[in-house]
Design a protein around this motif. Structure first.
Motif, PDB file in Angstrom:
ATOM      1  N   LEU A   1       5.663  -8.679   2.902  1.00  0.00           N
ATOM      2  CA  LEU A   1       6.353  -7.640   3.662  1.00  0.00           C
ATOM      3  C   LEU A   1       7.787  -8.035   3.995  1.00  0.00           C
ATOM      4  N   LEU A   2       7.998  -9.291   4.339  1.00  0.00           N
ATOM      5  CA  LEU A   2       9.356  -9.725   4.659  1.00  0.00           C
ATOM      6  C   LEU A   2      10.272  -9.675   3.442  1.00  0.00           C
ATOM      7  N   SER A   3       9.718  -9.893   2.255  1.00  0.00           N
ATOM      8  CA  SER A   3      10.510  -9.742   1.034  1.00  0.00           C
ATOM      9  C   SER A   3      10.966  -8.288   0.873  1.00  0.00           C
ATOM     10  N   GLY A   4      10.050  -7.353   1.102  1.00  0.00           N
ATOM     11  CA  GLY A   4      10.421  -5.943   1.031  1.00  0.00           C
ATOM     12  C   GLY A   4      11.359  -5.546   2.154  1.00  0.00           C
TER      13      GLY A   4
ATOM     14  N   ASP B   1       0.844  -1.187   0.000  1.00  0.00           N
ATOM     15  CA  ASP B   1       0.000   0.000   0.000  1.00  0.00           C
ATOM     16  C   ASP B   1       0.884   1.243   0.000  1.00  0.00           C
ATOM     17  N   SER B   2       1.936   1.204   0.819  1.00  0.00           N
ATOM     18  CA  SER B   2       2.919   2.286   0.815  1.00  0.00           C
ATOM     19  C   SER B   2       4.203   1.817   1.475  1.00  0.00           C
ATOM     20  N   VAL B   3       5.295   2.441   1.064  1.00  0.00           N
ATOM     21  CA  VAL B   3       6.605   2.250   1.691  1.00  0.00           C
ATOM     22  C   VAL B   3       7.214   3.637   1.882  1.00  0.00           C
ATOM     23  N   THR B   4       7.568   3.959   3.102  1.00  0.00           N
ATOM     24  CA  THR B   4       8.193   5.245   3.398  1.00  0.00           C
ATOM     25  C   THR B   4       9.645   5.018   3.780  1.00  0.00           C
ATOM     26  N   VAL B   5      10.536   5.812   3.187  1.00  0.00           N
ATOM     27  CA  VAL B   5      11.977   5.645   3.382  1.00  0.00           C
ATOM     28  C   VAL B   5      12.591   6.962   3.830  1.00  0.00           C
ATOM     29  N   LEU B   6      13.553   6.878   4.740  1.00  0.00           N
ATOM     30  CA  LEU B   6      14.338   8.026   5.192  1.00  0.00           C
ATOM     31  C   LEU B   6      15.773   7.847   4.725  1.00  0.00           C
ATOM     32  N   ALA B   7      16.350   8.898   4.152  1.00  0.00           N
ATOM     33  CA  ALA B   7      17.708   8.816   3.621  1.00  0.00           C
ATOM     34  C   ALA B   7      18.373  10.189   3.679  1.00  0.00           C
ATOM     35  N   THR B   8      19.609  10.261   3.184  1.00  0.00           N
ATOM     36  CA  THR B   8      20.365  11.508   3.259  1.00  0.00           C
ATOM     37  C   THR B   8      19.827  12.590   2.336  1.00  0.00           C
ATOM     38  N   THR B   9      19.179  12.197   1.239  1.00  0.00           N
ATOM     39  CA  THR B   9      18.559  13.150   0.328  1.00  0.00           C
ATOM     40  C   THR B   9      17.179  12.633  -0.060  1.00  0.00           C
ATOM     41  N   ALA B  10      16.332  13.551  -0.526  1.00  0.00           N
ATOM     42  CA  ALA B  10      15.009  13.138  -0.983  1.00  0.00           C
ATOM     43  C   ALA B  10      15.113  12.275  -2.233  1.00  0.00           C
ATOM     44  N   ALA B  11      16.075  12.575  -3.119  1.00  0.00           N
ATOM     45  CA  ALA B  11      16.238  11.776  -4.336  1.00  0.00           C
ATOM     46  C   ALA B  11      16.619  10.338  -4.007  1.00  0.00           C
ATOM     47  N   ARG B  12      17.535  10.162  -3.085  1.00  0.00           N
ATOM     48  CA  ARG B  12      17.940   8.805  -2.705  1.00  0.00           C
ATOM     49  C   ARG B  12      16.790   8.068  -2.027  1.00  0.00           C
ATOM     50  N   ALA B  13      16.048   8.753  -1.150  1.00  0.00           N
ATOM     51  CA  ALA B  13      14.890   8.130  -0.509  1.00  0.00           C
ATOM     52  C   ALA B  13      13.843   7.731  -1.535  1.00  0.00           C
ATOM     53  N   ASP B  14      13.672   8.569  -2.560  1.00  0.00           N
ATOM     54  CA  ASP B  14      12.688   8.324  -3.609  1.00  0.00           C
ATOM     55  C   ASP B  14      12.988   7.029  -4.363  1.00  0.00           C
ATOM     56  N   VAL B  15      14.223   6.866  -4.802  1.00  0.00           N
ATOM     57  CA  VAL B  15      14.610   5.644  -5.521  1.00  0.00           C
ATOM     58  C   VAL B  15      14.455   4.415  -4.629  1.00  0.00           C
ATOM     59  N   ALA B  16      14.950   4.503  -3.409  1.00  0.00           N
ATOM     60  CA  ALA B  16      14.900   3.352  -2.511  1.00  0.00           C
ATOM     61  C   ALA B  16      13.460   2.961  -2.189  1.00  0.00           C
ATOM     62  N   ALA B  17      12.592   3.943  -1.971  1.00  0.00           N
ATOM     63  CA  ALA B  17      11.188   3.643  -1.682  1.00  0.00           C
ATOM     64  C   ALA B  17      10.546   2.906  -2.850  1.00  0.00           C
ATOM     65  N   THR B  18      10.864   3.323  -4.064  1.00  0.00           N
ATOM     66  CA  THR B  18      10.334   2.658  -5.257  1.00  0.00           C
ATOM     67  C   THR B  18      10.773   1.198  -5.307  1.00  0.00           C
ATOM     68  N   LEU B  19      12.050   0.951  -5.095  1.00  0.00           N
ATOM     69  CA  LEU B  19      12.582  -0.405  -5.215  1.00  0.00           C
ATOM     70  C   LEU B  19      12.134  -1.305  -4.068  1.00  0.00           C
ATOM     71  N   ILE B  20      11.999  -0.752  -2.880  1.00  0.00           N
ATOM     72  CA  ILE B  20      11.507  -1.550  -1.752  1.00  0.00           C
ATOM     73  C   ILE B  20      10.037  -1.891  -1.964  1.00  0.00           C
ATOM     74  N   ALA B  21       9.262  -0.922  -2.426  1.00  0.00           N
ATOM     75  CA  ALA B  21       7.839  -1.184  -2.711  1.00  0.00           C
ATOM     76  C   ALA B  21       7.700  -2.262  -3.787  1.00  0.00           C
ATOM     77  N   ASN B  22       8.577  -2.245  -4.786  1.00  0.00           N
ATOM     78  CA  ASN B  22       8.556  -3.284  -5.823  1.00  0.00           C
ATOM     79  C   ASN B  22       8.785  -4.676  -5.234  1.00  0.00           C
ATOM     80  N   ALA B  23       9.596  -4.730  -4.184  1.00  0.00           N
ATOM     81  CA  ALA B  23       9.949  -6.026  -3.592  1.00  0.00           C
ATOM     82  C   ALA B  23       8.861  -6.587  -2.691  1.00  0.00           C
ATOM     83  N   VAL B  24       7.923  -5.776  -2.270  1.00  0.00           N
ATOM     84  CA  VAL B  24       6.791  -6.266  -1.467  1.00  0.00           C
ATOM     85  C   VAL B  24       5.822  -6.929  -2.439  1.00  0.00           C
ATOM     86  N   ASP B  25       6.021  -8.207  -2.681  1.00  0.00           N
ATOM     87  CA  ASP B  25       5.310  -8.841  -3.788  1.00  0.00           C
ATOM     88  C   ASP B  25       5.114 -10.330  -3.531  1.00  0.00           C
TER      89      ASP B  25
END
Length: 285
Positions: free
Chosen positions: A240-243, A174-198
């Motif tokens: 969820l554990l996959s993500g 439904d959603s994945v929220t990520v915290l990182a050093t920059t918004a761009a890095r958090a954005d990419v990581a959130a996308t890829l982690i959300a992809n892995a919740v499958d």
């Protein structure tokens, strides 16, 4: 229609909008100077991205050369460490725009605290002991938890992705929220982690080629999730554990600081020091 700027009724926040880009900006300190700088920088953002759009939509590899624009280069830098996964630089676009506009503000004005929120992807500036607190919200409007970041924390970017967001997703989160050093890095990581919740090939999940839904999607004909029926507890745990495994890998590589993963009322988190889910026990309930 060109960029539109409007001071919100509270007088403390600025709204900037141009095409699909929609920013809410706040600042403490020399707010007028910061808002002027944000508006000036925002004036050409969309044109800059459109100029290199074909490059930014191409799949990322270790050999992919850097684009030329400032925002495009931010997207490239954020995406490169994760290019062993299928990803395009567009996975970082919202965060990179937020980072770029925030940089213009900080360069122009003395600000103890400032933020640029690009549709939920947030770039932060914290100084002089400042902190930033925000809620994590479900697509239904329910509160999922709370994030608090202080000046001392190694976090200046927050991003959320998932199948209910603005972008298409390979996963069922439904959603994945990520915290990182920059918004761009958090954005990419959130996308890829959300992809892995499958749950590949699961009967409850409906998928369609991305370009059937969006003609010019950077995902091409790859299948994305369009619907997910109610899942069993075991299925939710498995997805969820996959993500969470992917999030933990990114955290071990110092690419992110924390992640919260949400699926049908269940949650997994990797670092509750920064990201406090409202019901952290629900993964195992």
């Amino acid at each position: 229609m060109g960029p539109v700027a409007k001071l919100l009724p509270c007088g403390l926040r600025l709204h900037l909008q141009h095409g699909p880009i929609d920013l809410i900006i706040g600042a403490d300190g020399d707010r007028t100077k910061a808002f002027d700088a944000a508006q000036a920088r925002f004036a050409t953002v969309l044109d800059e991205l459109v100029h290199e759009l074909s490059v930014l939509r191409a799949p990322m590899t270790k050999e992919t050369p850097s684009p030329t624009g400032l925002i495009a280069r931010r997207m490239h830098v954020a995406t490169m460490p994760l290019s062993n996964h299928f990803v395009t630089r567009m996975a970082a676009v919202a965060g990179a725009v937020a980072d770029e506009v925030l940089t213009a503000m900080v360069d122009a004005a003395d600000l103890p605290r400032a933020y640029v929120n690009n549709g939920g992807d947030i770039a932060l500036h914290l100084h002089d002991g400042a902190q930033f607190t925000t809620a994590m919200m479900a697509h239904t409007g329910d509160v999922l938890g709370q994030i608090t970041v202080t000046e001392a924390d190694p976090i200046r970017g927050i991003a959320t992705s998932g199948r209910h967001g603005r972008s298409l997703s390979f996963g069922v989160a439904d959603s994945v929220t990520v915290l990182a050093t920059t918004a761009a890095r958090a954005d990419v990581a959130a996308t890829l982690i959300a992809n892995a919740v499958d749950l590949p090939d699961h009967a409850a999940i409906t998928r369609k080629p991305a370009n059937d839904l969006v003609d010019d999607s950077d995902l091409g004909a790859r299948p994305v999730v369009t619907d997910c029926a109610p899942l069993s507890l075991i299925d939710c745990q498995t997805a969820l554990l996959s993500g969470e495994d992917r999030a933990t890998q990114f955290q071990a590589q110092n690419l992110i600081s924390a992640a919260g993963l949400f699926l049908q009322g269940h949650v997994a988190t990797t670092n509750p020091q920064f990201l406090k889910a409202k019901h952290p026990e629900r993964l195992y309930a």
